[in-house]
Design a protein around this motif. Sequence first.
Motif, short mmCIF file in Angstrom:
data_model
loop_
_atom_site.label_atom_id
_atom_site.label_comp_id
_atom_site.label_asym_id
_atom_site.label_seq_id
_atom_site.Cartn_x
_atom_site.Cartn_y
_atom_site.Cartn_z
N GLN A 87 0.82 -1.21 0.00
CA GLN A 87 0.00 0.00 0.00
C GLN A 87 0.86 1.26 0.00
N LEU A 88 1.94 1.23 0.76
CA LEU A 88 2.83 2.39 0.78
C LEU A 88 3.45 2.63 -0.59
N ARG A 89 3.86 1.56 -1.26
CA ARG A 89 4.46 1.71 -2.59
C ARG A 89 3.44 2.19 -3.61
N GLU A 90 2.19 1.72 -3.52
CA GLU A 90 1.14 2.18 -4.44
C GLU A 90 0.87 3.67 -4.25
N GLN A 91 0.80 4.11 -2.99
CA GLN A 91 0.58 5.53 -2.73
C GLN A 91 1.76 6.36 -3.21
N ALA A 92 2.97 5.84 -3.06
CA ALA A 92 4.16 6.57 -3.50
C ALA A 92 4.13 6.81 -5.01
N ARG A 110 6.94 11.20 -2.13
CA ARG A 110 7.22 9.90 -2.74
C ARG A 110 8.42 9.23 -2.06
N SER A 111 9.53 9.94 -1.91
CA SER A 111 10.72 9.34 -1.32
C SER A 111 10.50 8.98 0.14
N GLN A 112 9.69 9.76 0.85
CA GLN A 112 9.40 9.45 2.25
C GLN A 112 8.57 8.18 2.36
N LEU A 113 7.58 8.03 1.49
CA LEU A 113 6.76 6.81 1.50
C LEU A 113 7.58 5.58 1.13
N LEU A 114 8.45 5.71 0.14
CA LEU A 114 9.30 4.59 -0.25
C LEU A 114 10.28 4.22 0.86
N LEU A 160 9.74 4.61 4.04
CA LEU A 160 8.94 3.95 5.06
C LEU A 160 8.62 2.51 4.66
N ALA A 161 8.32 2.29 3.38
CA ALA A 161 8.07 0.93 2.90
C ALA A 161 9.31 0.07 3.04
N THR A 162 10.46 0.63 2.74
CA THR A 162 11.73 -0.11 2.88
C THR A 162 11.97 -0.46 4.35
N LYS A 163 11.65 0.45 5.24
CA LYS A 163 11.82 0.21 6.67
C LYS A 163 10.95 -0.96 7.13
N TYR A 164 9.71 -1.02 6.63
CA TYR A 164 8.81 -2.12 7.02
C TYR A 164 9.24 -3.45 6.41
N GLU A 165 9.92 -3.43 5.29
CA GLU A 165 10.37 -4.67 4.65
C GLU A 165 11.44 -5.36 5.47
N LYS A 166 12.23 -4.62 6.20
CA LYS A 166 13.36 -5.20 6.94
C LYS A 166 12.94 -5.90 8.20
#
Length: 152
Positions: A127-132, A140-144, A146-152
Amino acid sequence: MARSRPRTLQHVLDGQKLQQFADFTEQHKRWQQQLRDCFHVLQLSPLSEHCQVLNVRAQTLIMQVSSAAIATRLKMQQSRIITYFRNEAMLAVERLELRIAPTTKHAAPEPRKQPSSSDSLSDTVRQLREQAEQCEEPLRSQLLALATKYEK
């Protein structure tokens, strides 16, 4: 009170209300095409699937958009959109009114299952990547990030 005779199909088809509806429907199709043309010229084509013209009334272009992010992007381009409609579409548009109405992708809601923590996280990341994809920098870079942070 006397009842009026039932109308025939031809009376209904010849009626003034039906003609007004048909005229508005045709006008609405033209407005929607002009909006797509506007987005193409202004290089906003990815937004066209998220926007729909509702009406043009009192020099106001009234549009329905699928999210607040889309509405924000359109507000930033408002003067360019108004100029396009004034010059190219020959509509006396002075204002842009946006109504947010999220669209659903599924006709019927899916039954909810208890997500595992990994399902929940991957869904959040998606969802974060879709919104980005729909946002401009710096959001956009902030959402990406955040998505990267959740992936780890």
